[in-house]
Design a protein around this motif. Sequence first.
Motif, short mmCIF file in Angstrom:
data_model
loop_
_atom_site.label_atom_id
_atom_site.label_comp_id
_atom_site.label_asym_id
_atom_site.label_seq_id
_atom_site.Cartn_x
_atom_site.Cartn_y
_atom_site.Cartn_z
N ILE A 129 10.72 23.03 104.91
CA ILE A 129 9.88 22.90 103.72
C ILE A 129 8.44 22.58 104.11
O ILE A 129 7.48 23.22 103.62
N ARG B 91 10.60 27.96 98.75
CA ARG B 91 11.80 27.36 99.34
C ARG B 91 13.02 28.20 98.98
O ARG B 91 13.05 28.87 97.95
N ILE C 297 15.57 20.70 97.51
CA ILE C 297 14.96 19.73 98.42
C ILE C 297 15.92 18.57 98.64
O ILE C 297 16.46 18.01 97.68
N THR D 52 13.47 15.00 102.71
CA THR D 52 12.27 15.79 102.50
C THR D 52 11.50 15.30 101.28
O THR D 52 10.26 15.22 101.30
N GLN D 53 12.22 14.96 100.22
CA GLN D 53 11.58 14.45 99.01
C GLN D 53 10.82 13.17 99.30
O GLN D 53 9.71 12.95 98.77
N LEU E 246 7.54 14.26 100.97
CA LEU E 246 6.63 14.90 100.02
C LEU E 246 6.00 13.85 99.09
O LEU E 246 4.78 13.88 98.84
N SER F 52 6.72 19.90 95.66
CA SER F 52 7.70 20.79 96.29
C SER F 52 7.33 22.24 96.01
O SER F 52 6.87 22.58 94.91
#
Length: 307
Positions: free
Chosen positions: A17, A38, A42, A46-47, A50, A57
């Motif tokens: 990502i 993507r 997610i 990863t979230q 971010l 995202s």
Amino acid sequence: MSAVKIFGHQNPDTDTITSAIVAADIESRLGHDAKAFRLGEINAETQYALEHFGIASPEALGTLDAGERVILVDHNEFQQSADNVEKTEILKVFDHHRIANFHTESPLYYRAEPVGCTATILNKVYKENGLEITKEMAGLMVSAIISDTLLFKSPTTTEEDIDAASELKEIAGVDLEAYGIDMLKAGASTRDKSAGELITGDAKSFDMGTKTTRIAQINVVDVDEVFERREEIEAAINRQIEAEGYDLFVLVVTDILKSDSKVLSLGKESGAVEKAFDVALDDNTAVLEGVVSRKKQVVPNITKALS
């Protein structure tokens, strides 16, 4: 002409990502119209990254039309990519995996390096082109490096990864150890996930000789949290084997604190795991001491065992 679409592999992880976002930033800085996408949901790790750096995202990729221009990051094998990717015009690839089942009709820019993370390569691309790295892009790249190297505990880690992370943490303004542990832990809980989510969240298919192998990996801080649900997970895996025709399905559950893994091996070629790692399966499971990397330890060993 529409924007170049940049994306990583199915069931995206943090490197996939963030590298799509970073590569889109590089392309835009170079004067090219490009956008990150993507190929899946997610994950929690990863979230966390971010949200920490205030980055949205990417959109989910829709259907690719023949002739569309794309850039691939963190993968090259078509079975791991978007549907119809083989019908597109692939302009560039940035990757750190083996090269397999990949071909194009036209010349392209292909950059594959034996480092622990795609972001390590992209960090060099910024510098080679004299582009300033913002705090946000540095944060995404250092997050990817932490994720793919398991905070430098994975055997895939190279000095280049360590050096890149050291540079990027200063720009991003984070403490590697503290931020890294918090980010990894954010993605380590499994209690809120269904068995289906556990075996598909980070799974890749590989052609190994005449056999098709599916290898899923889960990073945790408590391996027993997963294996207390073994029967439920086995049932989910067996449904996938039946539906997709996999010869072997291996679930790798990695303890990010102890740097070991426990595997669940199913399918008609399940015994390949015993040969690959010189272990004996007990109730379809085995502990693999010191094994944490799918790319460098699991895939090569199983490929050899099936050849």
